[in-house]
Design a protein around this motif. Structure first.
Motif, PDB file in Angstrom:
ATOM      1  N   SER A 145       6.600 -25.525 -39.969  1.00 18.97           N
ATOM      2  CA  SER A 145       7.314 -24.049 -40.959  1.00 18.97           C
ATOM      3  C   SER A 145       8.209 -24.617 -41.907  1.00 18.97           C
ATOM      4  O   SER A 145       8.292 -24.279 -43.043  1.00 18.97           O
ATOM      5  CB  SER A 145       7.263 -23.170 -39.999  1.00 18.97           C
ATOM      6  OG  SER A 145       7.920 -22.013 -40.572  1.00 18.97           O
ATOM      7  N   SER A 146       9.211 -25.477 -41.228  1.00 14.80           N
ATOM      8  CA  SER A 146      10.346 -25.700 -42.138  1.00 14.80           C
ATOM      9  C   SER A 146      10.097 -26.626 -43.391  1.00 14.80           C
ATOM     10  O   SER A 146      10.604 -26.584 -44.255  1.00 14.80           O
ATOM     11  CB  SER A 146      11.538 -26.346 -41.250  1.00 14.80           C
ATOM     12  OG  SER A 146      11.878 -25.547 -40.037  1.00 14.80           O
ATOM     13  N   LYS A 157       8.473 -24.407 -45.897  1.00 10.59           N
ATOM     14  CA  LYS A 157       9.274 -23.590 -46.504  1.00 10.59           C
ATOM     15  C   LYS A 157      10.071 -24.537 -47.496  1.00 10.59           C
ATOM     16  O   LYS A 157      10.475 -23.988 -48.870  1.00 10.59           O
ATOM     17  CB  LYS A 157      10.190 -22.921 -45.433  1.00 10.59           C
ATOM     18  CG  LYS A 157      11.201 -22.167 -46.070  1.00 10.59           C
ATOM     19  CD  LYS A 157      12.328 -21.334 -45.083  1.00 10.59           C
ATOM     20  CE  LYS A 157      13.216 -20.487 -45.500  1.00 10.59           C
ATOM     21  NZ  LYS A 157      13.920 -19.906 -44.479  1.00 10.59           N
ATOM     22  N   TYR A 158      10.632 -25.614 -47.148  1.00  6.54           N
ATOM     23  CA  TYR A 158      11.493 -26.575 -47.979  1.00  6.54           C
ATOM     24  C   TYR A 158      10.334 -26.996 -49.222  1.00  6.54           C
ATOM     25  O   TYR A 158      10.682 -27.046 -50.394  1.00  6.54           O
ATOM     26  CB  TYR A 158      11.722 -27.722 -47.278  1.00  6.54           C
ATOM     27  CG  TYR A 158      12.479 -28.883 -47.965  1.00  6.54           C
ATOM     28  CD1 TYR A 158      13.820 -28.587 -48.152  1.00  6.54           C
ATOM     29  CD2 TYR A 158      12.051 -30.188 -48.200  1.00  6.54           C
ATOM     30  CE1 TYR A 158      14.562 -29.390 -49.016  1.00  6.54           C
ATOM     31  CE2 TYR A 158      12.705 -31.037 -49.269  1.00  6.54           C
ATOM     32  CZ  TYR A 158      14.083 -30.765 -49.458  1.00  6.54           C
ATOM     33  OH  TYR A 158      14.789 -31.444 -49.977  1.00  6.54           O
ATOM     34  N   SER A 214      17.913 -26.130 -41.767  1.00  4.26           N
ATOM     35  CA  SER A 214      17.039 -25.090 -41.339  1.00  4.26           C
ATOM     36  C   SER A 214      17.606 -24.303 -40.263  1.00  4.26           C
ATOM     37  O   SER A 214      18.116 -24.896 -39.239  1.00  4.26           O
ATOM     38  CB  SER A 214      15.573 -25.571 -40.972  1.00  4.26           C
ATOM     39  OG  SER A 214      14.821 -24.560 -40.392  1.00  4.26           O
ATOM     40  N   GLN A 215      17.482 -22.939 -40.131  1.00  2.00           N
ATOM     41  CA  GLN A 215      17.999 -22.004 -39.223  1.00  2.00           C
ATOM     42  C   GLN A 215      17.115 -22.107 -37.987  1.00  2.00           C
ATOM     43  O   GLN A 215      17.538 -21.906 -36.846  1.00  2.00           O
ATOM     44  CB  GLN A 215      18.110 -20.644 -39.647  1.00  2.00           C
ATOM     45  CG  GLN A 215      19.256 -20.486 -40.811  1.00  2.00           C
ATOM     46  CD  GLN A 215      20.525 -20.867 -40.328  1.00  2.00           C
ATOM     47  OE1 GLN A 215      20.901 -20.424 -39.153  1.00  2.00           O
ATOM     48  NE2 GLN A 215      21.297 -21.353 -41.136  1.00  2.00           N
ATOM     49  N   ARG A 216      15.971 -22.682 -38.055  1.00  2.00           N
ATOM     50  CA  ARG A 216      14.873 -22.563 -36.915  1.00  2.00           C
ATOM     51  C   ARG A 216      15.006 -23.636 -36.235  1.00  2.00           C
ATOM     52  O   ARG A 216      14.437 -23.973 -34.971  1.00  2.00           O
ATOM     53  CB  ARG A 216      13.263 -22.359 -37.410  1.00  2.00           C
ATOM     54  CG  ARG A 216      13.057 -21.244 -38.270  1.00  2.00           C
ATOM     55  CD  ARG A 216      11.626 -21.122 -38.582  1.00  2.00           C
ATOM     56  NE  ARG A 216      10.796 -21.085 -37.260  1.00  2.00           N
ATOM     57  CZ  ARG A 216       9.470 -21.043 -37.074  1.00  2.00           C
ATOM     58  NH1 ARG A 216       8.765 -21.017 -38.404  1.00  2.00           N
ATOM     59  NH2 ARG A 216       8.893 -20.972 -35.881  1.00  2.00           N
ATOM     60  N   LEU A 217      15.546 -24.743 -36.714  1.00  2.23           N
ATOM     61  CA  LEU A 217      15.831 -25.992 -35.883  1.00  2.23           C
ATOM     62  C   LEU A 217      17.233 -26.101 -35.448  1.00  2.23           C
ATOM     63  O   LEU A 217      17.751 -27.127 -35.708  1.00  2.23           O
ATOM     64  CB  LEU A 217      15.464 -27.108 -37.020  1.00  2.23           C
ATOM     65  CG  LEU A 217      14.073 -27.050 -37.504  1.00  2.23           C
ATOM     66  CD1 LEU A 217      13.712 -28.336 -38.348  1.00  2.23           C
ATOM     67  CD2 LEU A 217      12.882 -27.129 -36.597  1.00  2.23           C
ATOM     68  N   LEU A 264      16.094 -31.452 -42.564  1.00  5.57           N
ATOM     69  CA  LEU A 264      15.548 -30.249 -41.944  1.00  5.57           C
ATOM     70  C   LEU A 264      16.430 -29.813 -40.941  1.00  5.57           C
ATOM     71  O   LEU A 264      16.648 -28.550 -40.857  1.00  5.57           O
ATOM     72  CB  LEU A 264      14.257 -30.270 -41.708  1.00  5.57           C
ATOM     73  CG  LEU A 264      13.101 -30.464 -42.653  1.00  5.57           C
ATOM     74  CD1 LEU A 264      11.595 -30.985 -42.094  1.00  5.57           C
ATOM     75  CD2 LEU A 264      12.918 -29.332 -43.567  1.00  5.57           C
ATOM     76  N   TYR A 272      16.548 -30.302 -31.411  1.00 11.86           N
ATOM     77  CA  TYR A 272      16.364 -30.783 -32.945  1.00 11.86           C
ATOM     78  C   TYR A 272      17.763 -31.573 -33.351  1.00 11.86           C
ATOM     79  O   TYR A 272      17.462 -32.361 -33.864  1.00 11.86           O
ATOM     80  CB  TYR A 272      16.129 -29.567 -33.830  1.00 11.86           C
ATOM     81  CG  TYR A 272      14.872 -29.163 -33.567  1.00 11.86           C
ATOM     82  CD1 TYR A 272      13.523 -29.793 -33.759  1.00 11.86           C
ATOM     83  CD2 TYR A 272      14.605 -27.723 -32.840  1.00 11.86           C
ATOM     84  CE1 TYR A 272      12.119 -29.086 -33.605  1.00 11.86           C
ATOM     85  CE2 TYR A 272      13.664 -27.135 -32.638  1.00 11.86           C
ATOM     86  CZ  TYR A 272      12.179 -27.815 -32.850  1.00 11.86           C
ATOM     87  OH  TYR A 272      11.121 -27.228 -32.546  1.00 11.86           O
ATOM     88  N   ALA A 321       7.558 -25.367 -35.506  1.00 12.79           N
ATOM     89  CA  ALA A 321       8.780 -25.076 -36.156  1.00 12.79           C
ATOM     90  C   ALA A 321       9.198 -25.923 -37.298  1.00 12.79           C
ATOM     91  O   ALA A 321       9.543 -25.791 -38.416  1.00 12.79           O
ATOM     92  CB  ALA A 321       9.997 -25.141 -35.062  1.00 12.79           C
ATOM     93  N   ILE A 322       8.850 -27.560 -37.151  1.00 11.72           N
ATOM     94  CA  ILE A 322       9.210 -28.517 -37.831  1.00 11.72           C
ATOM     95  C   ILE A 322       8.108 -28.323 -38.927  1.00 11.72           C
ATOM     96  O   ILE A 322       8.469 -28.323 -40.203  1.00 11.72           O
ATOM     97  CB  ILE A 322       9.121 -29.867 -37.385  1.00 11.72           C
ATOM     98  CG1 ILE A 322      10.357 -29.967 -36.427  1.00 11.72           C
ATOM     99  CG2 ILE A 322       8.968 -30.832 -38.345  1.00 11.72           C
ATOM    100  CD1 ILE A 322      10.196 -31.480 -35.632  1.00 11.72           C
TER     101      ILE A 322
END
Length: 281
Positions: free
Chosen positions: A266-267, A270-271, A19-22, A15, A27, A263-264
């Motif tokens: 959500s990632s 999504k994954y 992931s762009q959010r992390l 992740l 992270y 954030a984690i």
């Protein structure tokens, strides 16, 4: 538990890498913490399971030294990684306006590289000492892995120098990082209590509470085993405490960091959705 630990920490690394959010430094450090947890449990647990299944097992002299060095280097590196993570939280909470410039890409990579290098370099002294020690008589290790205390009790050499060496090395590896983390969290708590709104305090504290739990568990067990004189507690007690930071902490770290981190979460969702769509297709 070993399989779950590997899967959880591999998921964190995956992740953080994709992931762009992390993409924040927090992270990035978490990904390396997950990597150190994988190395730690892999160097100990498979052989421990062999010991449990067979009711005892054998390990070569070279294999024992290799396990001792890999374990010690990873544990030391994790101490420095947790220190780097506490400094990151300090900058993010206490110096938010300067966070982006202070926690630059150069500093981020410097902290990571230094943590790994210092971790394994600091363990080299103990490794070399044991490599040149003389072992005779009993060759049964009263532990589930090649740790400092049980190996020391099997040596026929004079261990007084190694006792002093352990105390000296504990200061830069355990004591100083732990003191630094305490100082950073004192400043963090002062900053949090200075926030006027209750929701603001709760939101800010949630960003560092996971790290605080991990630090308390990890350093608590480390201080008991390596700072308290090894003659002051039994090897059975030593084994139980060792299980905390070798088995339980790597298993629970991803859960602790993910439990209150949206954030984690959500990632992960999504994954899972992407994997589900690929499977249906």
């Amino acid at each position: 538990m070993y399989s779950m630990t590997i899967c959880e920490n591999l998921l964190i690394i995956l992740l953080v890498s994709t992931s762009q959010r992390l993409r924040s430094p927090m992270y990035f450090f978490l990904g390396h913490l997950a990597l150190s947890d994988i190395v730690l449990v892999t160097s100990i647990v498979p052989k421990m399971l062999d010991v449990i299944i067979r009711g005892g097992s054998t390990i070569s002299y070279v294999g024992c030294l290799a396990q001792f060095y890999l374990f010690g280097g990873t544990v030391s590196a994790e101490c420095f990684l947790l220190t780097a993570m506490s400094y990151d939280r300090y900058l993010a909470i206490c110096r938010p306006l300067h966070y982006i410039s202070a926690m630059s890409v150069k500093l981020k990579y410097s902290l990571i590289i230094s943590s790994w290098l210092l971790g394994f370099m600091s363990d080299t002294a103990d490794f070399l000492s044991f490599a040149f020690f003389y072992f005779c008589g009993p060759n049964v290790i009263d532990h589930f892995f090649c740790d400092y205390t049980p190996l020391l009790q099997l040596s026929c050499s004079d261990t007084a120098i190694l006792d002093i060496e352990l105390v000296v090395l504990c200061f830069p590896i355990i004591i100083l990082p732990f003191v630094f983390i305490i100082i950073t969290y004192v400043h963090i708590f002062i900053t949090i209590f200075g926030i006027s709104s209750t929701s603001g305090r709760q939101k800010t504290f949630s960003t560092c509470s996971s790290h605080l739990i991990v630090v308390s568990t990890y350093y608590g067990s480390m201080l008991i085993i390596y700072i308290v004189p090894y003659r002051g507690h039994s090897l059975t007690f030593n084994k139980c405490i060792s299980l905390v930071y070798i088995v339980m902490t790597p298993l629970l770290n991803p859960v602790i960091y993910s439990l209150r981190n949206k954030a984690i979460q959500s990632s992960v969702m999504k994954y899972l959705k992407v994997c589900s769509k690929k499977r249906n297709w």
